[in-house]
Design a protein around this motif. Structure first.
Motif, PDB file in Angstrom:
ATOM      1  N   GLY A  71       0.816  -1.197   0.000  1.00 11.45           N
ATOM      2  CA  GLY A  71       0.000   0.000   0.000  1.00 11.45           C
ATOM      3  C   GLY A  71       0.848   1.245   0.000  1.00 11.45           C
ATOM      4  N   ALA A  72       0.192   2.377   0.071  1.00 13.98           N
ATOM      5  CA  ALA A  72       0.914   3.641   0.033  1.00 13.98           C
ATOM      6  C   ALA A  72       1.811   3.824   1.248  1.00 13.98           C
ATOM      7  CB  ALA A  72      -0.078   4.798  -0.066  1.00 13.98           C
ATOM      8  N   ASP A  73       1.496   3.140   2.345  1.00 12.90           N
ATOM      9  CA  ASP A  73       2.250   3.317   3.587  1.00 12.90           C
ATOM     10  C   ASP A  73       3.276   2.222   3.834  1.00 12.90           C
ATOM     11  OD1 ASP A  73       0.794   5.620   4.131  1.00 12.90           O
ATOM     12  OD2 ASP A  73      -0.783   4.498   5.171  1.00 12.90           O
ATOM     13  N   GLY A  74       3.338   1.219   2.957  1.00 13.24           N
ATOM     14  CA  GLY A  74       4.303   0.152   3.153  1.00 13.24           C
ATOM     15  C   GLY A  74       3.728  -1.209   2.853  1.00 13.24           C
ATOM     16  N   LEU A  75       4.272  -2.234   3.509  1.00 11.46           N
ATOM     17  CA  LEU A  75       3.844  -3.612   3.301  1.00 11.46           C
ATOM     18  C   LEU A  75       3.158  -4.141   4.553  1.00 11.46           C
ATOM     19  CD1 LEU A  75       7.025  -5.139   1.588  1.00 11.46           C
ATOM     20  CD2 LEU A  75       5.050  -4.051   0.501  1.00 11.46           C
ATOM     21  N   ASP A  76       2.100  -4.899   4.343  1.00 13.46           N
ATOM     22  CA  ASP A  76       1.422  -5.589   5.433  1.00 13.46           C
ATOM     23  C   ASP A  76       1.607  -7.083   5.238  1.00 13.46           C
ATOM     24  OD1 ASP A  76       0.043  -3.540   7.111  1.00 13.46           O
ATOM     25  OD2 ASP A  76      -0.792  -2.985   5.163  1.00 13.46           O
ATOM     26  N   VAL A  77       2.201  -7.727   6.244  1.00  7.15           N
ATOM     27  CA  VAL A  77       2.503  -9.152   6.190  1.00  7.15           C
ATOM     28  C   VAL A  77       1.646  -9.871   7.223  1.00  7.15           C
ATOM     29  CG1 VAL A  77       4.318 -10.901   6.389  1.00  7.15           C
ATOM     30  CG2 VAL A  77       4.873  -8.610   5.514  1.00  7.15           C
TER      31      VAL A  77
ATOM     32  N   SER B 179       0.361 -10.357  12.496  1.00  2.00           N
ATOM     33  CA  SER B 179       0.549  -9.288  11.513  1.00  2.00           C
ATOM     34  C   SER B 179       1.869  -8.582  11.763  1.00  2.00           C
ATOM     35  CB  SER B 179      -0.599  -8.269  11.597  1.00  2.00           C
ATOM     36  OG  SER B 179      -1.833  -8.882  11.261  1.00  2.00           O
ATOM     37  N   ILE B 180       2.605  -8.345  10.692  1.00  2.00           N
ATOM     38  CA  ILE B 180       3.875  -7.618  10.756  1.00  2.00           C
ATOM     39  C   ILE B 180       3.781  -6.451   9.788  1.00  2.00           C
ATOM     40  CG2 ILE B 180       6.371  -7.726  10.405  1.00  2.00           C
ATOM     41  CD1 ILE B 180       6.212 -10.722  10.973  1.00  2.00           C
ATOM     42  N   ARG B 181       3.961  -5.259  10.289  1.00  4.23           N
ATOM     43  CA  ARG B 181       3.881  -4.052   9.484  1.00  4.23           C
ATOM     44  C   ARG B 181       5.281  -3.603   9.091  1.00  4.23           C
ATOM     45  NH1 ARG B 181       1.087  -1.041   6.007  1.00  4.23           N
ATOM     46  NH2 ARG B 181       1.428   1.183   6.259  1.00  4.23           N
ATOM     47  N   ILE B 182       5.499  -3.376   7.802  1.00  9.83           N
ATOM     48  CA  ILE B 182       6.782  -2.849   7.315  1.00  9.83           C
ATOM     49  C   ILE B 182       6.521  -1.475   6.725  1.00  9.83           C
ATOM     50  CG2 ILE B 182       8.728  -3.218   5.767  1.00  9.83           C
ATOM     51  CD1 ILE B 182       8.144  -6.196   5.848  1.00  9.83           C
ATOM     52  N   PRO B 183       6.837  -0.400   7.451  1.00  5.76           N
ATOM     53  CA  PRO B 183       6.583   0.960   6.958  1.00  5.76           C
ATOM     54  C   PRO B 183       7.321   1.232   5.648  1.00  5.76           C
ATOM     55  CG  PRO B 183       7.158   0.976   9.285  1.00  5.76           C
ATOM     56  CD  PRO B 183       7.464  -0.393   8.783  1.00  5.76           C
ATOM     57  N   ARG B 184       6.757   2.088   4.838  1.00  5.24           N
ATOM     58  CA  ARG B 184       7.368   2.435   3.552  1.00  5.24           C
ATOM     59  C   ARG B 184       8.767   3.003   3.753  1.00  5.24           C
ATOM     60  NH1 ARG B 184       5.633   3.028  -1.695  1.00  5.24           N
ATOM     61  NH2 ARG B 184       6.666   4.623  -2.986  1.00  5.24           N
ATOM     62  N   GLU B 185       8.962   3.732   4.840  1.00  4.34           N
ATOM     63  CA  GLU B 185      10.284   4.313   5.106  1.00  4.34           C
ATOM     64  C   GLU B 185      11.359   3.221   5.211  1.00  4.34           C
ATOM     65  OE1 GLU B 185       7.545   5.035   6.687  1.00  4.34           O
ATOM     66  OE2 GLU B 185       7.205   7.171   6.229  1.00  4.34           O
TER      67      GLU B 185
ATOM     68  N   TYR C 178       9.166  -7.085  -4.913  1.00  8.33           N
ATOM     69  CA  TYR C 178       9.758  -7.275  -3.594  1.00  8.33           C
ATOM     70  C   TYR C 178       9.413  -8.675  -3.102  1.00  8.33           C
ATOM     71  CZ  TYR C 178      10.931  -2.311  -3.110  1.00  8.33           C
ATOM     72  OH  TYR C 178      11.481  -1.062  -3.261  1.00  8.33           O
ATOM     73  N   ALA C 179      10.424  -9.409  -2.663  1.00  5.40           N
ATOM     74  CA  ALA C 179      10.205 -10.737  -2.088  1.00  5.40           C
ATOM     75  C   ALA C 179      10.242 -10.620  -0.565  1.00  5.40           C
ATOM     76  CB  ALA C 179      11.277 -11.708  -2.564  1.00  5.40           C
ATOM     77  N   VAL C 180       9.245 -11.169   0.091  1.00  4.64           N
ATOM     78  CA  VAL C 180       9.177 -11.182   1.551  1.00  4.64           C
ATOM     79  C   VAL C 180       9.304 -12.627   2.009  1.00  4.64           C
ATOM     80  CG1 VAL C 180       7.810 -10.643   3.588  1.00  4.64           C
ATOM     81  CG2 VAL C 180       7.728  -9.129   1.595  1.00  4.64           C
TER      82      VAL C 180
END
Length: 495
Positions: free
Chosen positions: A317-323, A374-380, A399-401
């Motif tokens: 998303g615009a704010d990063g990745l949601d895992v 849930s693991i949040r990866i901020p766009r920063e 991007y590979a997670v």
């Protein structure tokens, strides 16, 4: 640096000073000593890393034992003379290395030792032998006493708890360690004990990684306890006897050799200067990029139970990745799982590590239970510093997670497309032909030109030309500098 940033930093320091002065001026300051100790105890429990375990841990509490940890203990005792169901060996069990050396020294309101805590928890006068004196060469008397205790423990069919580690003479602030070795006297003690018994659990106390010799890695159980603070003794006892399930993970790689570390060829440098030649490839990034065999990888940590991962999903998303990932406790004990998420960018245009830890999360589960984590990866955290553009950039691409329990135990993988924010590049004549041809807009301009040149049918010549800057093409195929600049202008106009 922006003045506002300096003001903010200085303001925080001033705030701390004022609060300290105000507290000092009070006649009495109430401190929840017990509450603080419980926080220290939980932190210490979670910090312990179970490096290896063949089933020797957790230990059974002897019949009649099971007092509350922290209820006290009776000194260091002695090795006794008869068979023993359990033995503690090693100076650090009675005199803990619980904090760093130098200006980090603090005086805790309470300090527990592993020896006292083990005795309190088991309700028995567990025998103890010092074995060695930190900072000193091997002592024949101390070693002989310890080996004799280990022999009698083996006759009883029980376990030796051997506490090893680094003293303040080896690691402190203000000077660097000269090697990654455990003190020779301690390794010699371990080897002597293993001659009389194989039931040895090694517990390490150290502030930084040590190379683990074969005598350590051959032990059926190894716990890395680091420097655990004031409640470390209780935490060690709780983990040894299964009152707490170990859930710590390594925050650094433990290499097989000092020579394998990415910084080995650059440290300690010359004339008080060190070149950080490993660049981005510090720690696990370097080990993993080269595929170097290690003793224990970054993120490693075992448990008294087992966990499985499934149903990995990654959204961008615009704010990063949601895992999200489902964690299941497949063992027979309750436990805390620490799940790690590593990110890599396929076909990246910049130098990157093979994978980078970008997020982690934890969940505590009863046996057989499952939960979505849930693991949040901020766009920063997806940005890199673009030297060319002088700004932070998120690269467009796939991007590979990878998700798992260490940098080398990643059973799940998912890919996601990320829309970046790269600035529009401004091509100049110092760009190589290969760099320019990687731009779609440039291909439309240059492809017809190169198609007319003799190199069009010569693959080897094409490879050579790809490495040449545009300003070196003058005279090739009738090009001159003015024409090259016209091509560059056309490329930039098409971007």
């Amino acid at each position: 640096m922006d003045q506002a940033a300096v003001d903010r930093a200085a303001g925080l320091v001033e705030q701390l000073i004022r609060r300290s002065v105000e507290n000092l001026s009070e006649a009495e300051t109430e401190i929840d000593v017990e509450g603080h100790h419980q926080v220290a105890l939980e932190a210490a429990r979670r910090a312990i890393v179970l490096l290896q375990n063949d089933g020797i841990l957790p230990l059974d509490v002897p019949a009649g034992g099971g007092k509350d940890p922290g209820a006290g203990g009776s000194g260091t005792g002695d090795a006794g003379t008869g068979p023993t169901p359990l033995a503690v060996i090693g100076d650090f069990a009675a005199t803990p290395r619980y904090q760093g050396a130098g200006s980090s020294h603090v005086n805790p309101p309470r300090l527990t030792t592993a020896l006292d805590s083990i005795r309190s928890l088991t309700g028995t006068e567990v025998p103890f032998a010092r074995g060695f004196e930190p900072g000193k060469d091997a002592d024949v008397g101390l070693q002989g006493e310890a080996v004799d205790l280990a022999r009698r423990t083996a006759e009883a069919g029980s376990t030796v708890l051997l506490f090893l580690g680094l003293g303040e003479d080896v690691e402190s602030e203000g000077y660097d360690r000269e090697d990654m070795e455990l003190p020779a006297a301690q390794v010699e003690l371990l080897e002597a004990i293993r001659q009389v018994t194989g039931r040895v659990v090694v517990l390490l106390s150290n502030g930084s990684a040590v190379r683990l010799p074969a005598a350590v890695t051959a032990a059926p159980g190894v716990l890395e306890t680091w420097l655990l603070g004031q409640a470390g003794g209780e935490a060690v006892a709780d983990v040894l006897f299964g009152r707490a399930n170990p859930s710590g993970h390594l925050a650094e790689t433990i290499p097989l050799r000092l020579e394998d570390t990415p910084s080995y060829l650059h440290f300690p440098g010359d004339h008080s200067r060190v070149r950080y030649g490993e660049g981005l490839f510090v720690g696990y990034r370097g080990f993993d990029a080269l595929g170097t065999e290690v003793a224990y990888p970054f993120g490693h940590g075992l448990s008294y139970t087992t966990f499985e991962l499934g149903d990995l999903a990654v959204t961008s998303g615009a704010d990063g990745l949601d895992v999200t990932v489902t964690v299941t406790n497949t063992g027979e004990r309750a436990g805390r799982a620490v799940v790690q998420a590593y990110v890599s960018v396929e076909g990246s245009t910049v130098t990157r590590a093979l994978r980078e830890l970008k997020g982690f999360g934890d969940v505590t589960l009863e046996p057989g239970a499952s939960e979505q984590l849930s693991i949040r990866i901020p766009r920063e955290d997806l940005q890199f510093w673009s030297v060319v553009d002088g700004t932070w950039v998120v690269e467009t691409g796939t991007y590979a997670v990878e998700v798992g329990f260490s940098s080398r135990d990643l059973p799940l993988r998912a890919e996601v497309e990320v829309l970046g924010d790269e600035p529009t590049p401004v091509v100049d004549t110092t760009w190589t032909v290969g760099e320019v041809m990687a731009l779609p807009a440039a291909q439309a301009v240059l492809a017809p030109l190169f198609a007319q040149m003799p190199i069009a049918e010569d693959p080897e010549m094409q490879k050579m030309i790809a490495q040449m800057p545009l300003n070196r093409l003058s005279g090739l195929g009738g090009l001159d500098r003015a024409m090259i600049q016209q091509l560059v202008d056309a490329i930039n106009a098409a971007m």
